[in-house]
Write a protein that holds these residues in place. Structure first.
Motif, PDB file in Angstrom:
ATOM      1  N   ILE A  72      -0.724   4.152  -1.758  1.00 40.75           N
ATOM      2  CA  ILE A  72      -1.627   5.179  -0.780  1.00 40.75           C
ATOM      3  C   ILE A  72      -0.809   6.088  -0.092  1.00 40.75           C
ATOM      4  CG2 ILE A  72      -3.441   4.730   0.900  1.00 40.75           C
ATOM      5  CD1 ILE A  72      -3.903   1.957  -0.346  1.00 40.75           C
ATOM      6  N   VAL A  87      -9.418   8.475   3.576  1.00 39.70           N
ATOM      7  CA  VAL A  87      -9.228   7.477   2.545  1.00 39.70           C
ATOM      8  C   VAL A  87     -10.220   6.332   2.821  1.00 39.70           C
ATOM      9  CG1 VAL A  87      -7.754   5.549   1.854  1.00 39.70           C
ATOM     10  CG2 VAL A  87      -6.676   7.761   2.273  1.00 39.70           C
ATOM     11  N   TYR A  91       0.916  -1.333  -0.167  1.00 40.64           N
ATOM     12  CA  TYR A  91       0.063  -0.009  -0.065  1.00 40.64           C
ATOM     13  C   TYR A  91       0.935   1.159   0.143  1.00 40.64           C
ATOM     14  CZ  TYR A  91      -4.679  -2.321   0.593  1.00 40.64           C
ATOM     15  OH  TYR A  91      -5.647  -3.179   0.644  1.00 40.64           O
TER      16      TYR A  91
END
Length: 293
Positions: free
Chosen positions: A76, A197, A73
Motif C-alpha cells: 500500500i 485510500v 502493508y
C-alpha cells in the motif's frame, strides 16, 4: 529530491500566517505555539477539541506501529508513493500533507522514497504529518530518525481545521482516514491532488467473518466527486496476507474500528487465533483540485 521544512503554517486560532522563531511558531497577533522537545508542534486549541484526549489511544497506536513496521502493508505504501509523485507540476519545490497520519508509517515511507536515488533530483519536497492523536504524533516523532533537517513536520491538529495556508499544498494524503474535502480544497493549490485510500469490499473479510455473527452488506461507493474536485482514476490493490502468530493478528484487530464494534464473543474468537490468512483489498482514488482559490 531533498526533504525541506514546511513553512506555510497558519495559526489555528485566526488563520494568519505563522513564522518560526527559534523553538516556537508565532503569528502576527502574538499567538505562539512551541515546538516540543520531541519535535512536534501542538496546533489543536483546547476550545476546538471534542474530548480531553481525542483520536487513537496509546494502545491502538502501538498496535499499528508494530503491525505496519512488520511490512504487512508495504505494498500500500509503495502504491501511495507512486501516486504522490506522479504528474507533479513543473516546479522546484513541492509539499505534501498526510492528513490523519497516525504513527507516521506512510509518510516515513514516502520520505525514504523521495530521498532515494530513484527519486533523486535537484527538486525538494516538504512533508507534513498531522493527526488529532497526541499519542500517534509522539510515536511518529520517535520513529522519524535523528536527522531533524530531513524529517517531516509533525503536528497535532484536526482535518476539520487544517493549520495550513490556503493554496500551500501539492498533495494531501488521506489513508484509511476521515476526509474533510472543503478543507482539502482550501489548502491545495489548483491542480493539486488528494490521494485517498479506503477499504474495499473484501478488505479483511476473513477476520470480519470470525468476529461478527454476520457481515453487513457493503455500501455502494460514492459516485460523485466532492465540490471543487474532479475524480481521477480509482485503482484496486488486492493481495493475500498470511499472519502466522497471535501478536500480528491481535495488532491488526486492535488498529481497526472492528475491535470496538465486535462483541465479546467475537473478540474472544480472534484472540484464540495463532494463524490467519486474510485478504487485503483497498481502493486508491485520486481527486484533483479544480478552479481558483
Amino acid at each position: 529530491m531533498n526533504i525541506t521544512p514546511f513553512q506555510s503554517l497558519a495559526c489555528p486560532l485566526d488563520g494568519d500566517p505563522m513564522r518560526r522563531e527559534g523553538a516556537s511558531w508565532r503569528c502576527a497577533a502574538g499567538h505562539t505555539f512551541d515546538v516540543a522537545r520531541q519535535g512536534y508542534t501542538h496546533l489543536l486549541p483546547v476550545q476546538k477539541k471534542r474530548s480531553l484526549d481525542p483520536g487513537d489511544s496509546k494502545a491502538m497506536v502501538l498496535a499499528r506501529q508494530r503491525f505496519l513496521n512488520g511490512g504487512h502493508y508495504q505494498p500500500i505504501a509503495a502504491a501511495v508513493n507512486r501516486l504522490s509523485l506522479a504528474d507533479l507540476p513543473d516546479s522546484s519545490s513541492y509539499s505534501c500533507l498526510d492528513a490523519g497520519c497516525g504513527e507516521g508509517y506512510y509518510l516515513r515511507q514516502l520520505a525514504l522514497h523521495v530521498g532515494s536515488e530513484e527519486a533523486a533530483s535537484e527538486k525538494s519536497m516538504a512533508l507534513v504529518g498531522l493527526d488529532i492523536s497526541k499519542a500517534a504524533i509522539l510515536s511518529a516523532t520517535r520513529q522519524a530518525g535523528s536527522d531533524k533537517a530531513r524529517q517531516p513536520n509533525w503536528l497535532v491538529g484536526s482535518n476539520a481545521n487544517l493549520p495550513m495556508l490556503a493554496g500551500s499544498l501539492d498533495r494531501v494524503l488521506c489513508l484509511f482516514g476521515f476526509p474533510v474535502y472543503a478543507e482539502f480544497a482550501r489548502v491545495l493549490k489548483p491542480g493539486g491532488r488528494v490521494i485517498q485510500v479506503d477499504a474495499g469490499p473484501d478488505h479483511l473479510r476473513e477476520l470480519r467473518e470470525i468476529i461478527y455473527p454476520e457481515l453487513k452488506p457493503e455500501r455502494k461507493q460514492e459516485a460523485e466527486a466532492p465540490d471543487n474536485f474532479v475524480r481521477g482514476a480509482t485503482d484496486t490493490l488486492r493481495y493475500n496476507l498470511d499472519l502466522n502468530a497471535a501478536e500480528p493478528i491481535a495488532d491488526l484487530l486492535a488498529m481497526t474500528p472492528h475491535l470496538y464494534r465486535a462483541n465479546a464473543k467475537g473478540r474472544d474468537r480472534a484472540a484464540a487465533l495463532n494463524s490467519l490468512a486474510v485478504t487485503v483489498d483497498i481502493r486508491l482514488t485520486t481527486f484533483e483540485r479544480i478552479g481558483a482559490l
